[in-house]
Design a protein around this motif. Structure first.
Motif, short mmCIF file in Angstrom:
data_model
loop_
_atom_site.label_atom_id
_atom_site.label_comp_id
_atom_site.label_asym_id
_atom_site.label_seq_id
_atom_site.Cartn_x
_atom_site.Cartn_y
_atom_site.Cartn_z
N GLN A 182 0.83 -1.20 0.00
CA GLN A 182 0.00 0.00 0.00
C GLN A 182 0.87 1.25 0.00
O GLN A 182 0.83 2.05 0.94
CB GLN A 182 -0.91 0.03 1.21
CG GLN A 182 -1.96 -1.05 1.23
CD GLN A 182 -2.78 -1.00 2.52
OE1 GLN A 182 -2.33 -0.46 3.52
NE2 GLN A 182 -3.93 -1.59 2.50
N LEU A 188 -10.96 4.35 -11.11
CA LEU A 188 -11.58 4.71 -9.83
C LEU A 188 -10.63 5.63 -9.08
O LEU A 188 -10.19 5.35 -7.96
CB LEU A 188 -11.89 3.44 -9.02
CG LEU A 188 -12.98 2.56 -9.63
CD1 LEU A 188 -13.05 1.22 -8.91
CD2 LEU A 188 -14.34 3.25 -9.56
N SER A 217 -10.13 9.42 -7.57
CA SER A 217 -10.86 10.59 -7.07
C SER A 217 -9.86 11.68 -6.69
O SER A 217 -8.68 11.39 -6.43
CB SER A 217 -11.70 10.24 -5.84
OG SER A 217 -12.65 9.24 -6.13
N TYR A 237 -14.44 12.25 -9.36
CA TYR A 237 -14.47 10.81 -9.09
C TYR A 237 -14.49 10.06 -10.42
O TYR A 237 -14.78 10.65 -11.46
CB TYR A 237 -15.65 10.42 -8.20
CG TYR A 237 -17.01 10.61 -8.85
CD1 TYR A 237 -17.63 11.85 -8.86
CD2 TYR A 237 -17.66 9.54 -9.44
CE1 TYR A 237 -18.86 12.02 -9.46
CE2 TYR A 237 -18.90 9.70 -10.03
CZ TYR A 237 -19.50 10.95 -10.03
OH TYR A 237 -20.74 11.10 -10.63
N GLU A 238 -14.18 8.79 -10.37
CA GLU A 238 -14.08 7.98 -11.60
C GLU A 238 -13.26 8.71 -12.67
O GLU A 238 -13.67 8.80 -13.83
CB GLU A 238 -15.48 7.66 -12.14
CG GLU A 238 -16.16 6.53 -11.39
CD GLU A 238 -17.44 6.07 -12.07
OE1 GLU A 238 -17.36 5.24 -12.98
OE2 GLU A 238 -18.52 6.55 -11.65
N CYS A 289 -6.67 9.89 -4.99
CA CYS A 289 -7.05 8.67 -4.28
C CYS A 289 -7.42 7.63 -5.33
O CYS A 289 -8.07 7.96 -6.31
CB CYS A 289 -8.24 9.02 -3.38
SG CYS A 289 -9.05 7.67 -2.59
N SER A 290 -7.00 6.39 -5.12
CA SER A 290 -7.33 5.35 -6.09
C SER A 290 -7.71 4.05 -5.40
O SER A 290 -7.14 3.69 -4.37
CB SER A 290 -6.14 5.10 -7.01
OG SER A 290 -6.38 4.00 -7.88
N TYR A 291 -8.64 3.35 -6.01
CA TYR A 291 -8.94 1.99 -5.58
C TYR A 291 -7.75 1.12 -5.97
O TYR A 291 -7.10 1.35 -7.00
CB TYR A 291 -10.20 1.50 -6.29
CG TYR A 291 -10.62 0.10 -5.94
CD1 TYR A 291 -10.71 -0.89 -6.92
CD2 TYR A 291 -10.95 -0.24 -4.64
CE1 TYR A 291 -11.12 -2.17 -6.62
CE2 TYR A 291 -11.36 -1.53 -4.32
CZ TYR A 291 -11.44 -2.49 -5.31
OH TYR A 291 -11.84 -3.76 -4.99
N ARG A 340 -8.42 -4.16 -3.08
CA ARG A 340 -9.20 -4.33 -1.86
C ARG A 340 -9.10 -3.08 -1.00
O ARG A 340 -9.98 -2.78 -0.22
CB ARG A 340 -8.68 -5.54 -1.05
CG ARG A 340 -8.95 -6.88 -1.70
CD ARG A 340 -8.23 -7.99 -0.95
NE ARG A 340 -8.70 -8.14 0.42
CZ ARG A 340 -9.74 -8.90 0.77
NH1 ARG A 340 -10.44 -9.53 -0.16
NH2 ARG A 340 -10.09 -9.02 2.03
N ASP A 341 -7.98 -2.39 -1.19
CA ASP A 341 -7.69 -1.21 -0.40
C ASP A 341 -7.93 0.05 -1.22
O ASP A 341 -8.24 0.00 -2.41
CB ASP A 341 -6.22 -1.24 0.05
CG ASP A 341 -5.88 -2.50 0.79
OD1 ASP A 341 -4.70 -2.89 0.77
OD2 ASP A 341 -6.79 -3.11 1.39
N VAL A 342 -7.74 1.16 -0.55
CA VAL A 342 -7.76 2.47 -1.19
C VAL A 342 -6.46 3.17 -0.80
O VAL A 342 -6.01 3.07 0.35
CB VAL A 342 -8.98 3.29 -0.73
CG1 VAL A 342 -8.89 4.72 -1.22
CG2 VAL A 342 -10.27 2.63 -1.24
N PHE A 345 -4.19 6.86 -0.97
CA PHE A 345 -4.18 8.30 -1.22
C PHE A 345 -2.79 8.75 -1.68
O PHE A 345 -1.78 8.09 -1.41
CB PHE A 345 -4.51 9.08 0.06
CG PHE A 345 -5.97 9.16 0.37
CD1 PHE A 345 -6.58 8.20 1.18
CD2 PHE A 345 -6.76 10.19 -0.12
CE1 PHE A 345 -7.93 8.26 1.49
CE2 PHE A 345 -8.11 10.26 0.17
CZ PHE A 345 -8.70 9.30 0.97
N GLY A 358 0.20 11.81 -1.51
CA GLY A 358 0.75 12.55 -0.39
C GLY A 358 0.22 13.97 -0.26
O GLY A 358 0.44 14.63 0.75
#
Lengths: 119, 109
Positions: free
Chosen positions: B1, B34, B36, B51-52, B91-93, B96-98, B100, B102
């Motif tokens: 991550q 995905l 944002s 978003y998207e 921010c991105s998918y 399973r996680d997201v 961000f 910095g």
């Protein structure tokens, strides 16, 4: 009007526990995925954990896995974050956020609650 | 991550356009549309701006636009205004996680 109001933050000693709450109103709470995002003082945003509308899917950042537990009560329109074994690096403002139309589209945020872990 | 990579700061004069980049990997930005973008003023909660990759929520000015190429997403703000001065986060998918970025501090000169 959509509102998310966090509570439960405060000063806790290293190794201690804290439970954050997020009270929601103004939307159909049980239809949305909810997320906790934190921000250390002067630092950027960090995704912490997400829980699906029915609690069937739960995800955690590696940094909190095994120590934090996310949960929700759809009857009470509330989101929770149980934080155990707290570390200094967990010091941050914790925001709850609603995931909108798609993943990572956090369209509403609370005002945040500050958690300070002292050594 | 690992966090997505953004420039620490960008600046521009009123009326100009600026672009903020957000570089990830084939496991996040490169694999999903995905992405944002969030705006955060000091002491305030973040606000969703894009978003998207390129969609704007209702109420967000059309001066804000987003795009993506391979592992890099971009936010462009045209016609800079004083109130655009803020921190911006991508921010991105990521499966399973997201994850961000910095953050980028935008200064309007």
């Amino acid at each position: 009007e959509v509102q998310l109001v966090e509570s439960g933050g405060g000063l806790v000693k290293r190794g201690g526990s804290l439970r954050l709450s997020c009270a929601a109103s103004g939307f159909t709470f049980s239809s949305y995925t909810l997320t906790w995002v934190r921000q250390a003082p002067g630092k950027g945003l960090e995704w912490v954990s997400s829980i699906s509308s029915s609690s069937s899917s739960i995800y955690y950042a590696d940094s909190v896995k095994g120590r934090f537990t996310i949960s929700r009560d759809n009857a009470r329109n509330s989101l929770y974050l149980q934080m155990n074994s707290l570390r200094a690096e967990d010091t941050a403002v914790y925001y709850c956020a609603r995931e909108g139309v798609v993943v990572a589209a956090y369209d509403y945020w609370g005002q945040g609650t500050l958690v300070t872990v002292s050594s | 991550q690992s966090a997505l990579t953004q420039p620490a700061s960008v600046s521009g004069s009123p009326g100009q356009s600026i672009t903020i980049s957000c570089t990830g990997t084939s496991s996040d930005v490169g694999s999903y549309n995905l992405v944002s973008w969030f705006q955060q003023h000091p002491g305030k909660a973040p606000t969703l701006m894009i978003y998207e990759v390129s969609k704007r929520p209702s109420g967000v000015s059309n001066r804000f636009s987003g795009s993506k190429s391979d592992n890099t997403a971009s936010l462009t703000i045209s016609g800079l205004q004083a109130e655009d001065e803020a921190d911006y986060y991508c921010c991105s998918y990521a499966g399973r996680d997201v994850v961000f970025g910095g953050g980028t501090k935008l200064t309007v000169l």
